[in-house]
Design an enzyme around this catalytic site. Structure first.
Site, mmCIF file in Angstrom:
data_model
loop_
_atom_site.group_PDB
_atom_site.id
_atom_site.type_symbol
_atom_site.label_atom_id
_atom_site.label_comp_id
_atom_site.label_asym_id
_atom_site.label_seq_id
_atom_site.Cartn_x
_atom_site.Cartn_y
_atom_site.Cartn_z
ATOM 1 N N ARG A 164 65.967 21.677 35.659
ATOM 2 C CA ARG A 164 66.341 21.650 34.249
ATOM 3 C C ARG A 164 65.158 21.649 33.300
ATOM 4 O O ARG A 164 65.126 22.400 32.321
ATOM 5 C CB ARG A 164 67.169 20.382 33.923
ATOM 6 C CG ARG A 164 68.614 20.478 34.206
ATOM 7 C CD ARG A 164 69.100 19.120 34.623
ATOM 8 N NE ARG A 164 68.476 18.812 35.893
ATOM 9 C CZ ARG A 164 68.978 19.207 37.064
ATOM 10 N NH1 ARG A 164 70.109 19.819 37.098
ATOM 11 N NH2 ARG A 164 68.338 18.947 38.193
ATOM 12 N N THR A 165 64.197 20.767 33.553
ATOM 13 C CA THR A 165 63.134 20.576 32.561
ATOM 14 C C THR A 165 62.314 21.858 32.411
ATOM 15 O O THR A 165 62.088 22.342 31.296
ATOM 16 C CB THR A 165 62.233 19.396 32.976
ATOM 17 O OG1 THR A 165 63.066 18.271 33.236
ATOM 18 C CG2 THR A 165 61.249 19.052 31.883
ATOM 19 N N ARG A 188 54.301 18.542 34.282
ATOM 20 C CA ARG A 188 54.912 17.463 35.069
ATOM 21 C C ARG A 188 53.959 17.153 36.213
ATOM 22 O O ARG A 188 53.457 18.069 36.876
ATOM 23 C CB ARG A 188 56.279 17.887 35.601
ATOM 24 C CG ARG A 188 56.839 16.894 36.619
ATOM 25 C CD ARG A 188 58.256 17.211 37.016
ATOM 26 N NE ARG A 188 59.183 16.928 35.928
ATOM 27 C CZ ARG A 188 60.509 16.961 36.062
ATOM 28 N NH1 ARG A 188 61.060 17.260 37.227
ATOM 29 N NH2 ARG A 188 61.289 16.685 35.036
ATOM 30 N N LYS A 233 43.319 23.773 46.884
ATOM 31 C CA LYS A 233 41.967 23.921 47.462
ATOM 32 C C LYS A 233 41.073 22.764 47.044
ATOM 33 O O LYS A 233 39.879 22.776 47.303
ATOM 34 C CB LYS A 233 41.338 25.224 46.962
ATOM 35 C CG LYS A 233 42.117 26.478 47.265
ATOM 36 C CD LYS A 233 41.418 27.675 46.588
ATOM 37 C CE LYS A 233 42.374 28.828 46.389
ATOM 38 N NZ LYS A 233 41.837 29.805 45.416
ATOM 39 N N HIS A 240 59.385 10.219 30.508
ATOM 40 C CA HIS A 240 59.960 11.569 30.481
ATOM 41 C C HIS A 240 60.485 11.773 29.050
ATOM 42 O O HIS A 240 61.681 11.809 28.801
ATOM 43 C CB HIS A 240 61.084 11.661 31.505
ATOM 44 C CG HIS A 240 61.531 13.058 31.851
ATOM 45 N ND1 HIS A 240 61.175 14.168 31.111
ATOM 46 C CD2 HIS A 240 62.318 13.520 32.855
ATOM 47 C CE1 HIS A 240 61.730 15.242 31.652
ATOM 48 N NE2 HIS A 240 62.415 14.876 32.710
HETATM 49 N N1 CP Z 1 66.326 15.736 34.320
HETATM 50 C C1 CP Z 1 65.321 16.351 34.961
HETATM 51 O O1 CP Z 1 64.147 16.032 34.758
HETATM 52 O O2 CP Z 1 65.712 17.318 35.825
HETATM 53 P P1 CP Z 1 64.732 18.245 36.670
HETATM 54 O O3 CP Z 1 63.979 17.323 37.633
HETATM 55 O O4 CP Z 1 65.588 19.244 37.363
HETATM 56 O O5 CP Z 1 63.762 18.868 35.719
#
Ligand code: CP
Length: 303
Positions: A51-52, A101, A80, A129
């Site tokens: 999603r993110t 991320r 590496k 998040h």
């Molecule tokens: N909610 C969320 O962070 O989903 P993903 O890990 O799929 O990005």
């Protein structure tokens, strides 16, 4: 122009959050804009995501920008031995904003300190998040018609759940009452309880996911027990299916109750809940595009 990153929801004032909500509302009505024409956005995902990453990339495309990046760090030179510092410095030569991320807590903050371009945190370990928080708050606002004085129940992995940590911080501006449901092993860390105490925010803690807890809630925020955060898989096995929300459990819930989940889900929401009108998690994920359009446009056009 001053660089503006989006690393932690704790950096946002109440006014900042309300401003982003207003922008998300605008983008939901008018998703296709040319605000990022000529801009390149790098999505650096050192941890898996559906999603993110895809909603950020959709948001960039809807705003007229272009995307570079990776979704699997094993295909990059970090495999590496290249350091995060060097990767960030390199990508800063190519892009106008970094959306990242990483499994390490503080990684996005660190990146923001070593580059001259804005950094958006798309999740750093068990820490924060913040873009999820903005879509969560937008979803709460849309479903409740207000952000103020709500009873919010958070269920599941409250220890490692970065979405929980960010959401309680973001909602602290709006006089919530929190109810935390978790097994002993996954209780909310003391640092967040201290934060709530310092801000005079009411909360209670439970190990039972009882009808009383469900029936007094305006928002039920379910979370997954995250296998990837456990060093001892025996510990994970003990708690992985500890709470499962079923349709029957919603029989006496409030009319305005909405069930949120950052997703992905595993077993914590039974499939039979999906058709209940109180289930909102798929719409919640859709709101991610508009909230992320708001965040990206805000860091790239801060004035
Ligand atoms: N909610 C969320 O962070 O989903 P993903 O890990 O799929 O990005």
């Amino acid at each position: 122009m001053k660089k503006k990153s989006f690393v932690s929801i704790a950096d946002c004032s109440k006014e900042d959050i309300l401003h982003l909500i207003q922008k998300a509302e605008f983008f939901e009505q008018h998703p296709n804009q040319k605000l990022l024409e000529g801009k390149v956005c790098a999505t650096l995902f050192f941890e898996p995501s559906t999603r993110t990453r895809l909603s950020f990339e959709t948001a960039v495309n809807r705003l007229g920008g272009r995307v570079i990046g990776f979704s699997d760090a094993s295909t990059t030179s970090s495999s590496k031995g290249e350091t995060l510092k060097d990767t960030i410095k390199m990508v800063s030569n190519y892009a106008d904003v970094i959306i990242m991320r990483h499994h390490l807590e503080g990684a996005a903050r660190y990146a923001s300190e070593i580059t001259d371009i804005p950094v958006i945190n798309a999740g750093d370990g068990a820490n924060q998040h913040p873009s999820q928080t903005m879509l969560d708050i937008y979803s709460i606002y849309k479903t409740q018609g207000t952000l103020n004085n709500l009873k919010i129940t958070m269920v599941g992995d409250l220890k490692y759940g970065r979405t929980v940590h960010s959401l309680l911080t973001g909602m602290s501006h709006f006089n919530p009452t929190f109810c935390f449901v978790a097994p002993e092993e996954l209780r909310l860390p003391d640092i967040y309880k201290q934060f709530l105490d310092e801000h005079g925010i009411r909360y209670s803690e439970h190990t039972d996911f009882s009808p009383e807890v469900i029936n007094q809630s305006d928002i039920l925020y379910m979370t997954r027990v995250q296998r990837e955060r456990f060093t001892d898989l025996m510990e994970y096995e003990k708690v992985k299916n500890v709470y499962v929300l079923t349709n029957k459990m919603l029989d006496n819930s409030k009319e305005n109750l909405r069930i949120l989940h950052p997703l992905p889900r595993v077993n914590e929401i039974a499939q039979d809940v999906d058709d209940n009108p109180k289930a909102y998690y798929f719409e919640q994920a859709r709101n991610g595009v508009f909230a992320r359009e708001a965040i990206i446009s805000s860091v790239l056009n801060p004035n």
